[in-house]
Design a protein around this motif. Structure first.
Motif, mmCIF file in Angstrom:
data_model
loop_
_atom_site.group_PDB
_atom_site.id
_atom_site.type_symbol
_atom_site.label_atom_id
_atom_site.label_comp_id
_atom_site.label_asym_id
_atom_site.label_seq_id
_atom_site.Cartn_x
_atom_site.Cartn_y
_atom_site.Cartn_z
ATOM 1 N N THR A 16 -32.485 -29.581 -30.277
ATOM 2 C CA THR A 16 -31.700 -28.914 -29.231
ATOM 3 C C THR A 16 -32.289 -29.202 -27.852
ATOM 4 O O THR A 16 -33.380 -28.724 -27.522
ATOM 5 N N CYS A 17 -31.587 -29.997 -27.080
ATOM 6 C CA CYS A 17 -32.118 -30.391 -25.770
ATOM 7 C C CYS A 17 -31.101 -31.240 -25.039
ATOM 8 O O CYS A 17 -30.009 -31.491 -25.544
ATOM 9 N N CYS A 18 -31.479 -31.733 -23.856
ATOM 10 C CA CYS A 18 -30.562 -32.575 -23.081
ATOM 11 C C CYS A 18 -30.855 -34.058 -23.270
ATOM 12 O O CYS A 18 -30.173 -34.902 -22.692
ATOM 13 N N GLU A 19 -31.890 -34.362 -24.050
ATOM 14 C CA GLU A 19 -32.247 -35.744 -24.401
ATOM 15 C C GLU A 19 -32.690 -36.594 -23.208
ATOM 16 O O GLU A 19 -32.600 -37.820 -23.249
ATOM 17 N N SER A 90 -40.978 -30.582 -22.664
ATOM 18 C CA SER A 90 -41.192 -29.136 -22.607
ATOM 19 C C SER A 90 -40.446 -28.357 -23.697
ATOM 20 O O SER A 90 -40.980 -27.410 -24.276
ATOM 21 N N CYS A 91 -39.202 -28.760 -24.006
ATOM 22 C CA CYS A 91 -38.437 -28.013 -25.018
ATOM 23 C C CYS A 91 -39.131 -28.062 -26.378
ATOM 24 O O CYS A 91 -39.158 -27.069 -27.104
ATOM 25 N N ALA A 92 -39.710 -29.191 -26.718
ATOM 26 C CA ALA A 92 -40.436 -29.305 -27.991
ATOM 27 C C ALA A 92 -41.788 -28.600 -27.910
ATOM 28 O O ALA A 92 -42.206 -27.921 -28.849
ATOM 29 N N CYS A 141 -40.744 -32.047 -18.163
ATOM 30 C CA CYS A 141 -39.296 -31.860 -18.303
ATOM 31 C C CYS A 141 -38.592 -32.765 -17.299
ATOM 32 O O CYS A 141 -38.392 -32.364 -16.164
ATOM 33 N N PRO A 142 -38.249 -33.995 -17.671
ATOM 34 C CA PRO A 142 -38.495 -34.609 -18.982
ATOM 35 C C PRO A 142 -39.981 -34.980 -19.156
ATOM 36 O O PRO A 142 -40.780 -34.738 -18.273
ATOM 37 N N MET A 143 -40.291 -35.611 -20.281
ATOM 38 C CA MET A 143 -41.691 -35.886 -20.614
ATOM 39 C C MET A 143 -42.409 -36.658 -19.506
ATOM 40 O O MET A 143 -41.806 -37.454 -18.784
HETATM 41 S S1 SF4 Z 1 -37.799 -30.790 -21.799
HETATM 42 FE FE1 SF4 Z 1 -36.366 -30.891 -20.093
HETATM 43 S S2 SF4 Z 1 -35.685 -32.996 -20.130
HETATM 44 FE FE2 SF4 Z 1 -36.598 -32.600 -22.106
HETATM 45 S S3 SF4 Z 1 -34.928 -31.983 -23.397
HETATM 46 FE FE3 SF4 Z 1 -35.813 -30.131 -22.546
HETATM 47 S S4 SF4 Z 1 -34.586 -29.721 -20.750
HETATM 48 FE FE4 SF4 Z 1 -34.213 -31.817 -21.294
#
Ligand code: SF4
Length: 164
Positions: A16-19, A90-92, A141-143
């Motif tokens: 689940t994320c924006c990739e 960050s999401c992970a 975010c992103p990595m």
């Molecule tokens: S960490 Fe930020 S860029 Fe990566 S999937 Fe999450 S929201 Fe998107």
């Protein structure tokens, strides 16, 4: 016959994320394609391949938070097949920003309840290490691109693909 050079068997997985970290990884191919072509055996990366194989991996890169039981089961399967697992972005790493609904008040939670039920989402969004063991973290975010490249080089040495 010469030995086939060893490559790092990797998979890239998005939950689940924006990739956006997938996009960063894809953009890095502009600079690193010819180096990685000889060093990486990309077994699974839906953004890059039409045929993906989920089998034994040296390293699984996992992006996104975990928001359903199906995702948790898939992540456990990936963990079982991977020697090392790297949380990407960050999401992970922390769950956020994908886990924002964990902070919703009761009224807002009531509003989104039908959506959670419709898509079989779990009540709480989890970071990756709440479901499986994580070996390495690449935050941002992103990595953080620089950190990702450092981690990848460290893993290439660790798995004897390149000499450190
Ligand atoms: S960490 Fe930020 S860029 Fe990566 S999937 Fe999450 S929201 Fe998107």
């Amino acid at each position: 016959m010469p030995d086939t050079p060893k490559k790092l068997r990797v998979g890239w997985f998005s939950f689940t994320c924006c990739e956006d970290s997938t996009i960063i990884f894809t953009e890095l191919l502009n600079d690193y394609f010819f180096r990685w072509k000889n060093l990486l055996d990309i077994r699974y990366a839906k953004a890059l391949r039409t045929k993906n194989i989920l089998d034994q991996l040296d390293v699984a890169f996992v992006e996104g938070a975990i928001s359903s039981q199906n995702q948790a089961e898939k992540l456990k399967k990936i963990r079982g097949l991977s020697t090392k697992l790297v949380a990407i972005g960050s999401c992970a790493v922390s769950g956020f920003p994908s886990a924002q609904r964990n902070l919703f008040d009761q009224a807002t939670l009531s509003e989104i309840k039908p959506i959670l039920e419709r898509f079989s989402y779990t009540p709480k969004v989890l970071k990756v290490d709440e479901v499986v063991k994580v070996d390495v973290y690449v935050a941002g975010c992103p990595m953080d691109e620089k950190k990702f490249l450092e981690v990848l080089d460290t893993l290439l040495v660790e798995f004897n693909v390149i000499v450190g």
